[in-house]
Design a protein around this motif. Structure first.
Motif: not given
Length: 324
Positions: A199-215
């Protein structure tokens, strides 16, 4: 020539007496010789000689290592009955064959009694789990006690081993259930930890994905804005003012959007109003909104700047009235 019968009988008796003078002793054994019922000597392995009729073989002593298995039922400190099997390895000391033969008649019974005494004195001090963990200590205690007692009788205790500990069947079943439950608990903890890591790895991946998407969106909008600025500058250079250039850009983006919507055959989107004038109206509305927003901001700044002055002017008449 015929021999008289008495001579033949005497000859036979003589031969029997002669051969009875000799006897053999097997390896790793000793023979006790008695003369008229009294101890005479100890004979070791090999061909030996004794006086017929006078000396006799009182017994043979085995000098090899022997093993005696003793099964004992006793109770532990936590009131659990267990059956223990203690194996005692012993032998007769060659220099003390006389003591082993004459001082102790039933050595196995004597050893069994000492084993019972020591085990039933040591095991009730321990809980069941400790009995399994400290079985070597019990064996050492048995050996120490046996050595002190049996050396007097010519026996040497080579080793003692607790070879089996068998609790009651119900106790064993309970212990198996406890062990199974403990392993289930451990497995559940590992599974929960594994799920948490996923779950933590998935959340980190989603957060990184959102950050890159926002960027990416920010970079896209920055590039669009930069392109719009360059387009306005180019149109200004050919004599088109900023208002007209903005209208042209909005109309162009409007038609690009319509083209993109029309290229998708499965689209259910309806754009209203759908006319060339709609882009111009949209631009005018945006400009009017920006102007109104700037005007409201200027008014709020002016209001904040006047508040201290109005408070000062309001206090002075009050002071004048107090003096009056």
């Amino acid at each position: 020539m015929d021999f008289p019968i008495p001579l033949i009988v005497a000859l036979i008796i003589g031969l029997v007496i002669f051969f009875s003078c000799f006897f053999t002793v097997k390896q790793q054994s000793s023979v006790i010789i008695e003369r008229f019922g009294k101890f005479q000597s100890v004979r070791n392995s090999g061909l030996q000689l004794k006086i017929p009729i006078i000396d006799r073989l009182a017994g043979r002593v085995n000098l090899r290592i022997q093993q005696l298995d003793v099964v004992i039922e006793t109770k532990t400190r936590d009131n659990v009955f267990v059956k223990m099997k203690v194996s005692v390895q012993f032998k007769v000391i060659q220099e003390k064959v006389y003591d082993a033969f004459y001082k102790l008649e039933y050595p196995h019974d004597q050893i069994t009694a000492y084993v019972f005494d020591v085990v039933r004195a040591e095991v009730p001090k321990l809980k069941l789990d400790d009995v399994f963990e400290r079985k070597d200590d019990i064996a050492i205690a048995v050996k120490r006690e046996l050595n002190e007692a049996m050396t007097t009788y010519g026996y040497d205790i080579i080793n003692t081993l607790v070879t089996d500990i068998d609790p009651d069947i119900q106790v064993k079943n309970a212990m198996n259930r406890i062990n199974a439950a403990d392993r289930e608990k451990t497995a559940t903890e590992f599974e929960a930890e594994s799920a948490r890591i996923r779950i933590v790895a998935k959340a980190k991946a989603e957060a990184e994905s959102k950050r890159l998407q926002g960027q990416g969106i920010a970079d896209q909008r920055r590039e669009i804005a930069r392109g719009l600025v360059e387009s306005v500058e180019i149109l200004n250079n050919v004599g088109i003012n900023s208002q007209e250039a903005s209208s042209l850009i909005v109309v162009t983006q409007h038609y690009d959007t319509l083209q993109q919507i029309g290229s998708d055959t499965n689209s259910n989107l309806i754009l209203l109003p759908n006319s060339p004038q709609a882009a111009t109206d949209m631009l005018n509305n945006m400009v009017a909104s920006f102007a109104a927003s700037n005007q409201v901001g200027e008014m709020m700044k002016a209001t904040k700047a006047r508040k201290p002055k109005s408070s000062d002017s309001g206090e002075r008449p009050h002071e004048d009235e107090q003096h009056a």
